[in-house]
Design an enzyme around this catalytic site. Sequence first.
Site, PDB file in Angstrom:
ATOM      1  N   HIS A   1       0.824  -1.206   0.000  1.00 54.25           N
ATOM      2  CA  HIS A   1       0.000   0.000   0.000  1.00 54.25           C
ATOM      3  C   HIS A   1       0.862   1.261   0.000  1.00 54.25           C
ATOM      4  O   HIS A   1       0.614   2.202  -0.758  1.00 54.25           O
ATOM      5  CB  HIS A   1      -0.926  -0.003   1.213  1.00 54.25           C
TER       6      HIS A   1
ATOM      7  N   CYS B   1      34.810   1.600 -24.619  1.00 52.67           N
ATOM      8  CA  CYS B   1      34.011   1.499 -23.401  1.00 52.67           C
ATOM      9  C   CYS B   1      34.778   1.978 -22.171  1.00 52.67           C
ATOM     10  O   CYS B   1      34.353   1.742 -21.044  1.00 52.67           O
ATOM     11  CB  CYS B   1      33.522   0.064 -23.187  1.00 52.67           C
TER      12      CYS B   1
END
Length: 814
Positions: free
Chosen positions: A427, A758
Amino acid sequence: MASQASYIRWFRELGADDVPTVGGKNASLGEMYRALSPLGVRVPNGFAITAEAYRRTLERADALPRLREALAGLDVQDVDDLARRAQRAREIVYAAALPDQLTSQIRTAYAQLQAEYGTEMTVAVRSSATAEDLPTASFAGQHETFLNISGEARLMDAVRLCFASLFKDRAIAYRVDNGFDHFQIMQSVCVMQMVRSDRAASGVMFTLDTDSGFRDVVFITGAYGLGENVVQGTVDPDEFYVFKPTLKLGHRTVLRRKLGGKDVRLVYSKGAGRESTCNLPTSPEDRARYCIGDADVLALADAAVAIEDHYSRRAGCPTPMDIEWAKDGLDGHVYIVQARPETVASRKPLHRIDEYRLHAPAPPLLTGRAVGSSVASGKARVVTDVLALGEFRPGEVLVAETTMPDWGTVMKSAAAVVTNRGGRTCHAAIVARELGIPAVVGCDDATARIRTGDEITVSCAEGAEGRVYAGAVPFEKTSVELSALARPRTHLMVNLGNPDSAFQTALLPNDGVGLARMEFIVAEHIKVHPMALVHPEKVADPAVRAEIARLTRSYERPADYFVRELAEGVGTIAAAFYPKPVIVRMSDFKTNEYASLLGGSGFEAKEENPMIGFRGASRYTHPAYAEGFALECAAMKRVREDMGLANVKLMIPFCRRIQEAERVLEAMAAHGLRRGVDGLEIYVMCEIPNNVIQIDAFARLFDGFSIGSNDLTQLVLGVDRDSRIVAFDFDERDDGVKAMIRQTIEGGRRNGRHVGICGQAPSDYPEMAAYLVELGIDSMSVTPDTLLKITRDVLAVEQRLAQTPRQPTEGAMP
């Protein structure tokens, strides 16, 4: 004589257009029962008590004038006044006797349901308001549900309580906030066969990732027993992801899973009264297991995809769904017990990204699961009793064991939420997403370690782990409109190692993953040295052996733990960017890093300089690690073949010599990863001068090159990049390093091979990024936090070179 009004509608008679008659929940259940049961989606049978029955009940009792009086002048911001007025309204509705005609029809329908399922059958009695489960408003959890109801008397009482729950505090406040008229909304009631999940498991699933809004997964949460524990955040549930595109192609594999604590299970109580359920402790054995197996996960994913496809066709647009499920412990099947359009994550604007960055925070006070991606600071308000909610002030951080639906008014004014319990579909998480505030759930002891009045900062901007810091930590927020950002000719990819951030990172404008590091997954998720899993009997320390046994207790072989965990980590990254290429580097730990893993010290030699020692390709066919490399290959084979993620390319790091490359490729082929078969491409890191000098020879063995500028700089300049003493001499911009990079790009082009980079150089130095673009490099892979800046930098360089941006129809690198 006029015929009697019918207040009962069976699911088989209902469809999605019947919301005004039977409410959102009943209309959806009827739609699924009628249209999707033939497709294999199991929905329990039942009937609806119509909204007209509710209206007629209030009319006969002359209740409407008293209800209007009870709610006249209501200010929902006054929590105490809201509670008093809501209580009065519920008393008025509950006191209204059900008309004889209605009770007679309920009895008849109940008897028919018993005839279908047997007299021992119990039912679930659930509210279904006429403004519930709409695409624009959900009202989820705001009205009452009663489970395991048997006998006519209890059934009639549950119907009256459902009618009355239209005036729960949270429902009243939600209607006011969303502009609904209290007296235009009617309450229908659902009566359906009870799925005995108290003897098995239940939970919630979504047809998208609830945090990022990523649309290509089914996200399933579950725990033992009835589903209320998952919804309310009473337990930390198990989590599963299934990748929809490959599931539809026949690849029946769970993408990823996470074991939850599941410390209690909700079951039916044997005592009298309305409190029909209670929590019992979960045994340690059950906590250590997943609440459902892979077959159930995939059956749920099939149902979720069918439901989403059906509702999307009806709506004429993609419609992500929020679905409740339950497994029956008697017949072993999984059932769908509710479905509604998802109304929070699906509305996130995908063309805009908000980024938060904290400035120099100290170590966090607490960690838990991040909900959202924002940051907020404020004074804490620790709520241990619902009576203390009246003391809450707007802008405070709500800290509690868990949150309840009645707390909606308070949560609406909170800066952030922190809870001891709960998972990402509890919730607190659902409401925080809806309100757009950060929440950290499942912190265990937040209410003990934080005091009311403490200034704290709640951060959900640092990955899947949410963090709570002491004090008001400075942070900055930037918003980027992605639709206005052009795509450069040079392909821009990202470096990524953490699967938890993959779905969010994939929303950035990118051309795939240029470097997926498996070391992060091994160190943070697996935690054990691969050879210690192959040969646990060789681990000398009893405590380490016990920890390895604990981690691998659910597997037939300890080595299977490594394969599945690595495959699911890499698979998550590959799925996030699918079908764009994801270049996965095989392991590149140094010996000192491997030794730090559980059980690692007994399998690793001590080296004076591990940076240029026993690492990368040299390990893969060496007797000291060959069995470990076999596990890496088995995991990558699982990703490409079982998961169907053929966008994964593999890359070999630190490959010194041609003969070494040949041995590694032969070993990979023996493990089922043969270059060229099923489209498999294998790259090599270009980070050793010999890779550049012999680039023509390496190009005959590999499909592409990725320049590792960090190691290449180290070896060209002879600088140990781990040494602080000579750090001043480490510079990727040196002319010698740049010459090596130029030769690599030229050599790759000469041999028709892809060349990317990279390393850190283009991220750290704009002039290096410009140099690479001028040389015509195929791709640059950079850290996600620098991607947008480098995109702008590269576009500027390409504009100077008279290169036009890429058109939307021109995709990522092949």
